[in-house]
Design an enzyme around this catalytic site. Sequence first.
Site, PDB file in Angstrom:
ATOM      1  N   LYS A 188       0.722  -1.186   0.024  1.00 11.10           N
ATOM      2  CA  LYS A 188       0.350  -0.185   0.044  1.00 11.10           C
ATOM      3  C   LYS A 188       0.638   1.502  -0.110  1.00 11.10           C
ATOM      4  CE  LYS A 188      -2.326   3.709   1.949  1.00 11.10           C
ATOM      5  NZ  LYS A 188      -1.710   4.715   2.584  1.00 11.10           N
ATOM      6  N   GLY A 244       4.727   3.321  10.668  1.00 14.08           N
ATOM      7  CA  GLY A 244       4.005   4.702  10.901  1.00 14.08           C
ATOM      8  C   GLY A 244       3.417   5.080  12.180  1.00 14.08           C
ATOM      9  N   SER A 245       2.940   5.544  12.567  1.00 13.75           N
ATOM     10  CA  SER A 245       2.025   5.905  13.652  1.00 13.75           C
ATOM     11  C   SER A 245       1.216   5.492  14.986  1.00 13.75           C
ATOM     12  CB  SER A 245       1.859   7.696  13.507  1.00 13.75           C
ATOM     13  OG  SER A 245       0.512   7.293  12.865  1.00 13.75           O
ATOM     14  N   ARG A 271      -1.018   5.340  16.210  1.00  7.74           N
ATOM     15  CA  ARG A 271      -2.741   5.744  16.110  1.00  7.74           C
ATOM     16  C   ARG A 271      -3.347   5.054  14.615  1.00  7.74           C
ATOM     17  NH1 ARG A 271      -5.539  11.707  15.918  1.00  7.74           N
ATOM     18  NH2 ARG A 271      -4.666  11.455  13.473  1.00  7.74           N
ATOM     19  N   GLY A 272      -2.028   5.449  13.912  1.00  4.57           N
ATOM     20  CA  GLY A 272      -2.689   4.729  12.437  1.00  4.57           C
ATOM     21  C   GLY A 272      -2.415   2.865  12.364  1.00  4.57           C
ATOM     22  N   GLY A 273      -1.192   2.447  13.345  1.00  3.21           N
ATOM     23  CA  GLY A 273      -1.028   1.340  13.877  1.00  3.21           C
ATOM     24  C   GLY A 273      -1.932   0.825  14.713  1.00  3.21           C
ATOM     25  N   GLU A 309       6.002  -1.570  12.987  1.00  2.00           N
ATOM     26  CA  GLU A 309       6.209  -0.333  14.109  1.00  2.00           C
ATOM     27  C   GLU A 309       5.893   0.950  14.588  1.00  2.00           C
ATOM     28  OE1 GLU A 309       8.509   1.776  14.246  1.00  2.00           O
ATOM     29  OE2 GLU A 309      10.182   1.434  12.963  1.00  2.00           O
ATOM     30  N   CYS A 312      12.193   7.021  13.437  1.00  2.00           N
ATOM     31  CA  CYS A 312      11.425   6.281  14.171  1.00  2.00           C
ATOM     32  C   CYS A 312      12.587   6.390  15.508  1.00  2.00           C
ATOM     33  CB  CYS A 312      11.724   4.551  13.992  1.00  2.00           C
ATOM     34  SG  CYS A 312      10.518   5.299  12.857  1.00  2.00           S
ATOM     35  N   GLU A 346       5.950  10.861  21.658  1.00  6.23           N
ATOM     36  CA  GLU A 346       7.041  11.339  20.597  1.00  6.23           C
ATOM     37  C   GLU A 346       6.855  12.084  19.632  1.00  6.23           C
ATOM     38  OE1 GLU A 346       6.421   7.977  17.413  1.00  6.23           O
ATOM     39  OE2 GLU A 346       8.576   8.756  16.559  1.00  6.23           O
TER      40      GLU A 346
END
Lengths: 493, 493
Positions: free
Chosen positions: A148, A203-204, A206-208, A227, A264, A355
């Site tokens: 994606k 990624g973040s 929240r997204g993860g 991650e 990261c 973070e």
Amino acid sequence: MTTQSHPIDTTAQTADTAARALADTAPAVRAKALVAVADALPAHADELVALGMEETGLAEARLRGELKRTAVQLRLFAETVVDGAYLDVRIDRADPDFALGPRPDVRSGNEPIGPVLNFAAGNFPFAFSVAGGDTAAALAAGNPVIVKAHPGHPRLAARTAALAAAALEGAGLPAGTLQLIEGVDEGVAMLKHPLIKAASFTGSLRGGRFLADIAAARPAPIPFYGELGSVNPVFATPAAIAARGPEFAAGLAASVGGSAGQLCTKPGLVFLPDDHGLDEAIAAAAAIGEHRMLDPRIAANYTERRAAILSAAGVRLIAPGTVRTDEDGQGWVTPTIAAVRLDVFRPHPDALLDECFGPITILVESPAGTDYAELLETLFEGELTVAVHRADGDDVAPLVRAAARRAGRVLFDGWPTGVAVTPAMRHGGPWPATTLGGTSVGTAAIARFVRAVAYQNAPDDALPPALLDANPWNVPQRIAPAGESTTWGDAIG
Amino acid sequence: MTTQSHPIDTTAQTADTAARALADTAPAVRAKALVAVADALPAHADELVALGMEETGLAEARLRGELKRTAVQLRLFAETVVDGAYLDVRIDRADPDFALGPRPDVRSGNEPIGPVLNFAAGNFPFAFSVAGGDTAAALAAGNPVIVKAHPGHPRLAARTAALAAAALEGAGLPAGTLQLIEGVDEGVAMLKHPLIKAASFTGSLRGGRFLADIAAARPAPIPFYGELGSVNPVFATPAAIAARGPEFAAGLAASVGGSAGQLCTKPGLVFLPDDHGLDEAIAAAAAIGEHRMLDPRIAANYTERRAAILSAAGVRLIAPGTVRTDEDGQGWVTPTIAAVRLDVFRPHPDALLDECFGPITILVESPAGTDYAELLETLFEGELTVAVHRADGDDVAPLVRAAARRAGRVLFDGWPTGVAVTPAMRHGGPWPATTLGGTSVGTAAIARFVRAVAYQNAPDDALPPALLDANPWNVPQRIAPAGESTTWGDAIG
């Protein structure tokens, strides 16, 4: 009249078809295909790097280095495939005298898990994107990959995918081994598709978490390897600062400012003695040129979060840093380094603990005798890295043990950015650093994309080559000789 | 006035404290402790087996065998700990000439994941209960274990826990290394406790999914390794039946009837040629004595599900079997073996496809030329086992490939029950056989309860013993020599 398939379904079906053909490929064929990608991308370095600079704002030297790293990663996985240790082959021959009764011949080894969906990252448009580490690991294991694309570098993603897919197909892998999709809705739909067997993400938090929850809630849940970032705390002893203060200041500023802090592993909190005396050295080292941030949204988030940090009680500026928006809406930044006293920070750490993605770090100035081990375990839950700066004579054993409980990598007298691509590297950690542990850097990353299958009393013509006594692929085989099992544990205790 | 801790919290805190001490134990100490448990339980065999017979209705010979198996399992894990391959130690020495710039020394190895919650199974009161495989694997990895007792054998669970905990403590492991809790609410509360770092479970799909969803929804999700059962389809070729029909009939009846069919690996659907001619042989082999079921709830579920199967269209009885409830409400059963023609079964398979826990199986009588591979992939999603009965000259390659895609173990000319406890064994499979893959039998089971940590440029006094060049534990170390990495992949392609 024909029924039109949903494009997501077509892509998944293509991957499933490719998976069947891929599962039968010899390791040498997959290895050569990975090397073909490792050759193809650098052969188009000028074109790819130019696209990356334009779309991400990352510097040319950084992108050229990252492309080289991506090729090295692909080659490392080519060697991993041929080596075959990742197959974890075990052979237990039949044993008529087994303590629990006659025992059959049992052999097991890892096989490809099936089509993998990889959500590309925005901050590493080569190394954690279309042909990056997750893709290389999944392909090495014998799985087709659907990437994606990250919306931050759509043209680079498309061009990389075209080059990589052509190289894979040219090396004899089936069509559809690497496919690209775009769009959040499309990614979510694919994550829910029954033919997808594992997913990876960088990624973040929240997204993860959003995607991990979807993967877990499927009718048939699949592993989701996310991650999700990290604060990467640094702990420096008084003796370390006394011995190497200026070097520490320079290293810190470089680690925080490089790639505009959009890594990261950027160190976000630095615990050091309150009499460090490094203000001037740090301010001088942080005085570097402006760097563009990846995109306006990241710049806006950084601006907001930085303002909140700087307005927190007791925070003082050592290197003020800058934030500027250009006529195209892009953000331009220089490193910000702030400080707070431990006794101010400790009672209300939450405002400073999350973070902040960008070139900022906070020094936590701690009085002599501060128990870093206790601090670390109390404040942090799961981190990619913990860095320890110490000098000879320091007893850091309790701190190191605490760090190992909370992080996937513990490093000494250095900086967490610039993750080495080597077999032993681990880029992962307890939640929320990663969703299910595992690593997305280093050869152990391949373990996320296999599943073991045992064969019992199988005739040779039904066994995968890796499990044959003849061992045609020449892989490591752990062989338990008949009879051994009758004495298990007898030598112990 | 003092604050009273919740007992769940106290148990979790005790486990966390034990985890810290356990993480520092040498492998030899943990191995001796596992052997101490392996010695202690059989020393009380008469008492434990009598309790087990009373609480579960399982036969004496079965329970004595299972206890022996449990001891063998503990010894096998003792050897696994001392062997140390499970630590996956990797050492990449510093390389100043690395292709991507000077490379630090990076070493990694597995460490204990932290306190593990193990939901005991009801059908194996020794081997998958308090001191069973999941517990042995988690302890071997260096983790304290909290067992949620199965309500089917509460007194046996308590006695086993007392004996095992005393043996562990007597061998020098910290108090609280093994603790027992009871009750569904308590189990759920513990699964949500932040100090619990992994969970294992053996039981029903419904119960497993309920708990897996809780584990995934925690603020900090943890891995939940559930083994949720399986239909374990069997595929027999015409040539196999022609060559070994009577043997097949006897083996089938024994595998279905043993332990009253209350095994995760009981064969539930048997595809065989429609002209098998085995009705009489099967009926004769299935005519065995009554066996009590584990508890009234399981007996009631079996009775209901069996009735539904027998009333499905086209189902005929080969061995009718019996179901009887005694004065205590316990169910007593003999094996039921039914049959249905493939052309009747195929259009509406759902009524017969779900696992039925108990001594029943369904033969699916299939015409010559039936494509078993296609059937298998279409009908089954994730299975613990697929059994293939074939004879020389049969081309079963497509069927075996399909079986490997759908199951964790593919076995030949045998029966899936009686899982051998050996290093190569795999007891797991794609969802819904297991939640996250992995295996709960065999030494690879330990991999579910570790997490890797990398150390970068660590001084010797900060490294775990397994990662030291001196290798005091004498474990396998995969060492990448300096300089090797400059040539990755050059020999390939």
